[in-house]
Enzyme design. Structure first.
Site, PDB file in Angstrom:
ATOM      1  N   CYS A  58      -5.107  -1.439  -4.682  1.00  0.00           N
ATOM      2  CA  CYS A  58      -3.943  -1.584  -3.793  1.00  0.00           C
ATOM      3  C   CYS A  58      -2.602  -1.522  -4.509  1.00  0.00           C
ATOM      4  O   CYS A  58      -1.835  -0.585  -4.327  1.00  0.00           O
ATOM      5  CB  CYS A  58      -4.054  -2.904  -3.033  1.00  0.00           C
ATOM      6  SG  CYS A  58      -5.462  -2.934  -1.930  1.00  0.00           S
TER       7      CYS A  58
HETATM    8  N1  LIG Z   1     -10.048  -3.587  -1.642  1.00  0.00           N
HETATM    9  C1  LIG Z   1      -9.086  -4.300  -1.115  1.00  0.00           C
HETATM   10  O1  LIG Z   1      -8.932  -5.445  -1.475  1.00  0.00           O
HETATM   11  C2  LIG Z   1      -8.166  -3.751  -0.047  1.00  0.00           C
HETATM   12  C3  LIG Z   1      -7.239  -4.632   0.548  1.00  0.00           C
HETATM   13  C4  LIG Z   1      -6.417  -4.175   1.548  1.00  0.00           C
HETATM   14  C5  LIG Z   1      -6.474  -2.841   1.935  1.00  0.00           C
HETATM   15  N2  LIG Z   1      -7.346  -1.980   1.347  1.00  0.00           N
HETATM   16  C6  LIG Z   1      -7.379  -0.605   1.840  1.00  0.00           C
HETATM   17  O2  LIG Z   1      -8.565  -0.435   2.605  1.00  0.00           O
HETATM   18  C7  LIG Z   1      -9.036   0.906   2.458  1.00  0.00           C
HETATM   19  C8  LIG Z   1     -10.471   0.897   1.951  1.00  0.00           C
HETATM   20  O3  LIG Z   1     -10.486   0.262   0.688  1.00  0.00           O
HETATM   21  P1  LIG Z   1     -11.801  -0.328   0.034  1.00  0.00           P
HETATM   22  O4  LIG Z   1     -11.351  -1.172  -1.091  1.00  0.00           O
HETATM   23  O5  LIG Z   1     -12.694  -0.914   1.053  1.00  0.00           O
HETATM   24  O6  LIG Z   1     -12.451   1.041  -0.530  1.00  0.00           O
HETATM   25  P2  LIG Z   1     -13.954   1.266  -1.049  1.00  0.00           P
HETATM   26  O7  LIG Z   1     -13.887   2.434  -1.960  1.00  0.00           O
HETATM   27  O8  LIG Z   1     -14.534  -0.026  -1.509  1.00  0.00           O
HETATM   28  O9  LIG Z   1     -14.731   1.672   0.267  1.00  0.00           O
HETATM   29  C9  LIG Z   1     -14.521   2.847   0.963  1.00  0.00           C
HETATM   30  C10 LIG Z   1     -15.856   3.279   1.561  1.00  0.00           C
HETATM   31  O10 LIG Z   1     -15.606   4.418   2.384  1.00  0.00           O
HETATM   32  C11 LIG Z   1     -16.655   5.332   2.193  1.00  0.00           C
HETATM   33  N3  LIG Z   1     -16.190   6.639   2.619  1.00  0.00           N
HETATM   34  C12 LIG Z   1     -15.483   7.580   1.937  1.00  0.00           C
HETATM   35  N4  LIG Z   1     -15.242   8.637   2.714  1.00  0.00           N
HETATM   36  C13 LIG Z   1     -15.791   8.371   3.911  1.00  0.00           C
HETATM   37  C14 LIG Z   1     -15.884   9.100   5.126  1.00  0.00           C
HETATM   38  N5  LIG Z   1     -15.303  10.292   5.268  1.00  0.00           N
HETATM   39  N6  LIG Z   1     -16.561   8.529   6.147  1.00  0.00           N
HETATM   40  C15 LIG Z   1     -17.125   7.319   6.014  1.00  0.00           C
HETATM   41  N7  LIG Z   1     -17.075   6.573   4.897  1.00  0.00           N
HETATM   42  C16 LIG Z   1     -16.416   7.111   3.856  1.00  0.00           C
HETATM   43  C17 LIG Z   1     -17.001   5.221   0.729  1.00  0.00           C
HETATM   44  O11 LIG Z   1     -18.298   5.693   0.463  1.00  0.00           O
HETATM   45  C18 LIG Z   1     -16.884   3.705   0.519  1.00  0.00           C
HETATM   46  O12 LIG Z   1     -18.089   3.044   0.781  1.00  0.00           O
HETATM   47  C19 LIG Z   1      -8.041   1.598   1.547  1.00  0.00           C
HETATM   48  O13 LIG Z   1      -7.069   2.216   2.320  1.00  0.00           O
HETATM   49  C20 LIG Z   1      -7.428   0.454   0.787  1.00  0.00           C
HETATM   50  O14 LIG Z   1      -6.128   0.768   0.319  1.00  0.00           O
HETATM   51  C21 LIG Z   1      -8.194  -2.425   0.355  1.00  0.00           C
END
Ligand SMILES: NC(=O)c1ccc[n+]([C@@H]2O[C@H](COP(=O)([O-])OP(=O)(O)OC[C@H]3O[C@@H](n4cnc5c(N)ncnc54)[C@H](O)[C@@H]3O)[C@@H](O)[C@H]2O)c1
Length: 431
Positions: free
Chosen positions: A267
C-alpha cells in the site's frame, strides 16, 4: 436489500488475497453464503480443502467457513451470475514507470460485465485513484444496456486492513462507502452494515476513493519526515528513537511515526503514486508525495552506507564481509514480503561485494517476486548462527529477533528498528 436483511444474498468476493480472504470469512461468519473467486487455482484449491495460505489468518476460521460449504472458492467466473453482491479486491500495482496498472481491474470488470444482471450490487475495494469506479467500471457495466441506480448498483468502499494488527479486525474498522448514485450508496451501506460495526457513508465514490489515498499519503509523508529527521539527528549525534519517545508524551497534536530501512508492503509505497498520476492529468503536481517518495526510497541506500562505514570502522572491507539481514517481511510478525526494503538492502550489499544471508522465521524461502529473485533461504535464528557474521542488520522488528541473548556472540549489529536496548552488551549502530 431484502435479501441482505434476511442473509439470503449470496456474496461474491473477487481476489482472495490479504483483503479478499478476510472479507469472505466476515460475510460467512455473519450468515451469508459466499463464493470466493480467484484466477489462482492453487489458492481456491487450498481454501476448499480448509487450508490457509496467509499465516496470520490461520487454518481454523478457513476450515469452519469452507467445510460447511457455505463458503466456496472457484476459478469459474460464470458463477458471478449467482451472486447478489460482488466485492472486488484484485491487485492495483504500479507499472514500470510508476504509473497505475489497472489490468486486474479491467479483467475483472469485463468478467462481471459479461454476466451482470438486474439487482446486482458491485463494490470496488481495490485502492485506486479517484474516478476509477465511475470512469473504468460504470461504462463497461452500462454497455450492455443496464442502468446504474435502476438495474444494478455500483459503489467504492476502501479496504483498511492492517495485517497482523490484533487490536482491530475487519469488523471493528469503520467502513467508508460511496456510491455512484444514491440508490447504489444505500445498497452498499446495507451490505456492509450487516457485517461491520460502523459504516461511514460519503457523498460519492470519488470521496471514498480519495479518502483511502489521503490515509496512505498521510502515512507515506510522515514516515518520510521521520526518516529525514533520523538522518539529520544522526549527523548531530542525537538518537531519533529517544526523541520520538519524548515527543509522543504530548497528549495532543503529535502522532508518533518511526524511521526504518525504507517503505514496504502493498500500500504505502505504491498508492500515493496513483494520485500523482491522476493529478498530472489535471495539470497539478503533488509535490509532497514525490518528495516523500524520494526520501523513503533513498533509505535502503542510507542504511547500506552506514553498514559499510561501520564495517570499515572495524578495519574490514565490505568486499567479502559476511552480513546477515534480519527480516524479509516488510513489517513485524507477518509473512508478507511484498515491496519489502530487505530485498534492496540485500542486493545493494551484494553489489558492494558483501556475502549476504538472511534470517526470517516467517519467510523460510525467498519467493521470486516481480522485481527480485534472491534465490535464498532463511538461516536459523540462533546465537551460534548470528556469531558467524561481521555484521547483523536488523531490517524487521519480528518479536523473534528481540531476545538479546541471540546477539551475545554477535560482532556488530546495525539496528534500523531500535530493537536492541541501549544497555545491551553488544556493539550497536542505529541506522
Ligand atoms: N494488503 C493490504 O493490507 C491492503 C490494505 C488496503 C487495501 N489494499 C488493496 O486491496 C487490493 C488487493 O490487495 P491484496 O493485498 O489483497 O492483494 P493480494 O495480492 O494479496 O491478492 C489479490 C488476489 O487477487 C487475485 N487476482 C489477480 N487477478 C485476478 C483476477 N483477474 N480475477 C480474480 N482474482 C485475481 C490474485 O491471485 C490474489 O489472490 C489492492 O488494491 C490493494 O492496494 C490492500
Amino acid at each position: 436489500m431484502r435479501r441482505i436483511e434476511t442473509r439470503e444474498a449470496r456474496v461474491g468476493v473477487i481476489g482472495l488475497g490479504y483483503v479478499g480472504l478476510p472479507l469472505v470469512l466476515l460475510f460467512e461468519q455473519n450468515g451469508f453464503p459466499v463464493i470466493g473467486f480467484d484466477v489462482d487455482e492453487v489458492k481456491t484449491g487450498m481454501l476448499n480443502r480448509g487450508e490457509s495460505y496467509i499465516r496470520h489468518i490461520g487454518v481454523e476460521p478457513i476450515r469452519k467457513a469452507f467445510e460447511s460449504r457455505r463458503a466456496v472458492a472457484t476459478i469459474d467466473f460464470n458463477r458471478l451470475a449467482e451472486c447478489d453482491a460482488i466485492v472486488v479486491c484484485v491487485p492495483t500495482p504500479l507499472g514500470n514507470h510508476r504509473e497505475p496498472d489497472l489490468k486486474y481491474i479491467h479483467m475483472t470488470a469485463e468478467a462481471i460485465a459479461e454476466r451482470l444482471r438486474p439487482g446486482q450490487l458491485v463494490v470496488l475495494e481495490s485502492t485506486t485513484y479517484p474516478g476509477t469506479t465511475r470512469e473504468e467500471l460504470l461504462p463497461r457495466f452500462e454497455a450492455g444496456g443496464l442502468r446504474c441506480g435502476r438495474d444494478f448498483f455500483l459503489a467504492f468502499s476502501p479496504e483498511r486492513e492492517d495485517p497482523g494488527n490484533r487490536n482491530f479486525s475487519t469488523r471493528s474498522i469503520p467502513k467508508i462507502v460511496g456510491g455512484i448514485d444514491a440508490p447504489s450508496s444505500r445498497a452498499a451501506e446495507a451490505l456492509y452494515g450487516a457485517v461491520v460495526d460502523r459504516v461511514v457513508s460519503v457523498s460519492s465514490a470519488e470521496i471514498a476513493e480519495s479518502s483511502k489515498l489521503l490515509e496512505n499519503i498521510f502515512r507515506a509523508v510522515n514516515i518520510a519526515l521521520v526518516n529525514e529527521m533520523k538522518v539529520v539527528f544522526d549527523r548531530m549525534g542525537i538518537n531519533i528513537w529517544e526523541v520520538i519517545e519524548a515527543a509522543k508524551t504530548k497528549p495532543f497534536g503529535f502522532m508518533p511515526f518511526y524511521p526504518g530501512p525504507g517503505l514496504g508492503g502493498h500500500c504505502i509505497p505504491l498508492d500515493p503514486f496513483y494520485l500523482t498520476w491522476k493529478a498530472a492529468e489535471h495539470g497539478i503536481w503533488a509535490r509532497f508525495i514525490e518528495l516523500a517518495g524520494e526520501v523513503n526510497t533513498s533509505m535502503p541506500r542510507y542504511v547500506v552506507d552506514r553498514t559499510v562505514e561501520a564495517i570499515n570502522q572495524q578495519k574490514k572491507s565490505i568486499v567479502g564481509a559476511k552480513v546477515l539481514v534480519l527480516g524479509l517481511a516488510y513489517k513485524a510478525d507477518i509473512d508478507d514480503d511484498r515491496e519489502s526494503p530487505s530485498f534492496e538492502l540485500i542486493e545493494l550489499l551484494q553489489a558492494r561485494g558483501a556475502e549476504v544471508s538472511y534470517c526470517d522465521p516467517f519467510v523460510p524461502v525467498a519467493r521470486r517476486g516481480r522485481k527480485h529473485d534472491l534465490n535464498m533461504a532463511s538461516v536459523p535464528c540462533t546465537a551460534d548462527e548470528f556469531s558467524r557474521y561481521d555484521a547483523v542488520l536488523v531490517a524487521t522488528a519480528h518479536n523473534a529477533f528481540k531476545d538479546v541473548a541471540l546477539y551475545a556472540k554477535t560482532k556488530m549489529v546495525i539496528d534500523t528498528r531500535n530493537i536492541i536496548p541501549n544497555d545491551a552488551a553488544v556493539a550497536v549502530v542505529r541506522a
